[in-house]
Scaffold this active site. Structure first.
Site, PDB file in Angstrom:
ATOM      1  N   HIS A 153       0.926  -1.190   0.064  1.00 20.14           N
ATOM      2  CA  HIS A 153       0.165  -0.069   0.095  1.00 20.14           C
ATOM      3  C   HIS A 153       0.745   1.152   0.034  1.00 20.14           C
ATOM      4  O   HIS A 153       0.587   2.384   0.539  1.00 20.14           O
ATOM      5  CB  HIS A 153      -0.975   0.208   1.251  1.00 20.14           C
ATOM      6  CG  HIS A 153      -1.746  -1.294   1.367  1.00 20.14           C
ATOM      7  ND1 HIS A 153      -2.977  -1.476   1.103  1.00 20.14           N
ATOM      8  CD2 HIS A 153      -1.301  -2.090   2.186  1.00 20.14           C
ATOM      9  CE1 HIS A 153      -2.973  -2.684   1.592  1.00 20.14           C
ATOM     10  NE2 HIS A 153      -2.329  -3.235   2.116  1.00 20.14           N
ATOM     11  N   SER A 274      16.009  21.458 -15.769  1.00 18.46           N
ATOM     12  CA  SER A 274      14.839  22.264 -16.086  1.00 18.46           C
ATOM     13  C   SER A 274      15.431  23.735 -16.677  1.00 18.46           C
ATOM     14  O   SER A 274      16.476  24.128 -15.882  1.00 18.46           O
ATOM     15  CB  SER A 274      14.006  22.622 -14.801  1.00 18.46           C
ATOM     16  OG  SER A 274      13.379  23.965 -14.742  1.00 18.46           O
ATOM     17  N   LYS A 280      16.832  21.249 -10.485  1.00 20.64           N
ATOM     18  CA  LYS A 280      16.212  19.989 -10.884  1.00 20.64           C
ATOM     19  C   LYS A 280      16.999  18.927 -11.632  1.00 20.64           C
ATOM     20  O   LYS A 280      17.774  19.187 -12.424  1.00 20.64           O
ATOM     21  CB  LYS A 280      14.712  20.441 -11.840  1.00 20.64           C
ATOM     22  CG  LYS A 280      13.776  21.329 -11.046  1.00 20.64           C
ATOM     23  CD  LYS A 280      12.691  20.528 -10.616  1.00 20.64           C
ATOM     24  CE  LYS A 280      11.650  20.351 -11.593  1.00 20.64           C
ATOM     25  NZ  LYS A 280      10.431  19.932 -11.128  1.00 20.64           N
ATOM     26  N   GLU A 287       9.855   8.533 -16.923  1.00 18.94           N
ATOM     27  CA  GLU A 287       8.226   8.986 -17.220  1.00 18.94           C
ATOM     28  C   GLU A 287       7.773   8.722 -18.567  1.00 18.94           C
ATOM     29  O   GLU A 287       6.618   8.366 -18.682  1.00 18.94           O
ATOM     30  CB  GLU A 287       8.320  10.720 -16.957  1.00 18.94           C
ATOM     31  CG  GLU A 287       8.685  11.229 -15.634  1.00 18.94           C
ATOM     32  CD  GLU A 287       8.849  12.544 -15.824  1.00 18.94           C
ATOM     33  OE1 GLU A 287       9.912  12.930 -15.730  1.00 18.94           O
ATOM     34  OE2 GLU A 287       7.707  13.650 -15.532  1.00 18.94           O
TER      35      GLU A 287
END
Ligand code: ARG
Length: 461
Positions: A153, A274, A280, A287
């Site tokens: 979970h 970024s 970043k 992704e």
């Protein structure tokens, strides 16, 4: 090619909707390979004289050279790869070229071409998946004893090792490879010679063409031969499951590389910056692997829907099998390559992982097991006692190992200070020696077993 009974050519829009050359030109190598096998068989069976066979063979090789050299001009009015190759063949060898299409149709031709393409692609996906397994098994061996939190979970459950987590994906990929190989074995029957749908009256030798193209045997029913796209559906289905596995792992990498988790570091080679936020390090490759599973599943869904209402045998609807199949299997290939690179380069942050593994009362099960083992408590009761101790520790904002012996004895008087040994994360993982468990020794054994298997000629599949 089929204009005999037509007075005028197709409408512009008809041509546009009908043409597949824009995407089936990639089947040129398979198409020419199939034609060479077919014409050789026609010669051996005495259906075409040797001189015609030789002329057609030379012509096909010339067309192949033109396509490989980039000099071939694909024209939309020639509709598809089959007619494009035949048309150029006619320009090169003259009317004799028209004899190539004896005892076959584009229906059996396209089914054969697609099977050849899918078969090659399954073989290379299998090899790529083996490469990813190897990268994961190597990481597993290097981090057989690196502890990390195991989750259910997405809540801290019990400590595991990083190597054990890597090996979970090795197992998934083994099943994926099994599915690729199953799909390959089932597709390996040759449709060529089924002709349009009913077979042919010419004395062809379908066993010869099947063997020449590396198929195990010819397909046994001519209607099924030209109406079947199971091989694409099954490959897309296997690909979808594999893509889902990669997507789950990609999701973990996205979560793990966030500043809040900071479990692993991806290499510069597999992260992007970024343009506005200098701090970043974005896990774009992960992704995109996560996202591309959508295209693969979409292609499977799309083709299932194309096929579901089709009467036997061939319908033009089936031309829609191509773009999705090409796109999806290529996308999966790219995902496997990107994942392999990410895994090879990534480094787990062992300190962060160890700290996280010890938080969240992750060794509560070890305490309960100790009460069962040492004090003979029934597990349910041990669970209850442990729950009370977790509650006490949590109320004070401390770990289980920080409770004093007298705190412990309040919950269960027979507890001794031997209990502290099982509350450590390292002890927890190394005690899980049951077959398939996370103990570092198990992980080393399994990783070594996989690396040896992956080095065998069959690559462990
Ligand atoms: N381009 C067609 C396809 O991909 C080839 C088969 C055409 N057959 C026909 N009877 N029109 O499906």
């Amino acid at each position: 090619m089929w204009g005999g009974r037509f007075a005028s050519g197709p409408a512009e829009i008809m041509e546009e909707i009908n043409a597949s050359i824009g995407f089936d030109k990639r089947l040129a190598p398979q198409d020419i390979r199939g034609s060479l096998a077919h014409v050789a068989m026609l010669g051996k069976a005495g259906i075409l004289p040797p001189a015609d066979v030789a002329a057609i063979e030379d012509g096909l090789k010339a067309v192949r050279a033109e396509i490989e050299g980039g000099g071939f001009v694909f024209k939309r009015e020639l509709e598809d790869i089959h007619m494009s190759v035949e048309s150029r063949l006619t320009e090169i060898v003259g009317p004799t070229a028209g004899r190539l299409h004896t005892a076959r149709s584009r229906n059996d031709q396209v089914a054969t071409d697609m099977k050849l393409w899918v078969r090659d692609t399954l073989d290379s996906l299998d090899e790529q998946a083996a490469g990813l397994q190897r990268a994961l098994a190597e990481k597993a061996l290097a981090h057989a004893a690196t502890v990390m939190p195991g989750f259910t979970h997405l809540q801290s459950a019990q400590p595991v090792t990083f190597g054990h987590h890597c090996l979970a994906y090795v197992e998934m990929l083994a099943r994926d490879r099994g599915r690729f190989r199953d799909a390959r074995a089932r597709l390996n029957e040759c449709p060529l010679g089924a002709a349009a749908l009913a077979g042919t009256s010419f004395p062809i030798d379908r066993h010869a063409t099947a063997a020449a193209l590396g198929f195990d045997r010819p397909t046994a029913n001519s209607l099924d031969s030209v109406a079947d796209r199971d091989f694409a559906l099954e490959s897309l289905s296997a690909a979808s499951i594999c893509a889902v596995h990669l997507s789950r792992f990609a999701e973990e990498l996205v979560v793990w590389t966030s500043a809040q988790f900071n479990f692993v570091r991806l290499s510069d080679g597999y992260t992007t910056g970024s343009s506005i936020m200098p701090q970043k390090r974005n896990p774009d490759a992960a992704e995109l692997v996560r996202a591309k599973s959508g295209r693969v599943i979409g292609a499977l869904t799309g083709l299932l829907i194309v096929m579901k209402g089709l009467p036997l045998a061939y319908s033009k609807d089936m031309q829609e099998d191509k773009e999705g199949t090409f796109d999806a299997l290529q996308a999966l290939s790219l995902c496997l390559a990107a994942m392999t690179g990410m895994v090879r380069d990534l480094e787990p942050n062992a300190d962060v992982l160890a700290r996280a593994a010890g938080s969240g009362y992750a060794t509560a099960t070890d305490l309960a097991d100790w009460l069962v083992r040492e004090l003979g408590l029934p597990f349910r009761e041990a669970h209850h006692v442990t729950g009370r101790l977790v509650g006490a520790a949590s109320a004070r904002g401390v770990g289980l190992e920080e409770l004093s012996l007298s705190d412990m004895q309040e919950a269960e008087p027979r507890i001794t200070d031997a209990v502290y040994a099982v509350l450590g994360v390292e002890n927890s993982v190394s005690s899980r020696t049951s077959y398939g468990g996370t103990a570092p020794d198990n992980v080393r054994t399994q990783a070594t077993r996989w690396l040896a298997l992956l080095d065998t000629p069959s690559g462990a599949a």
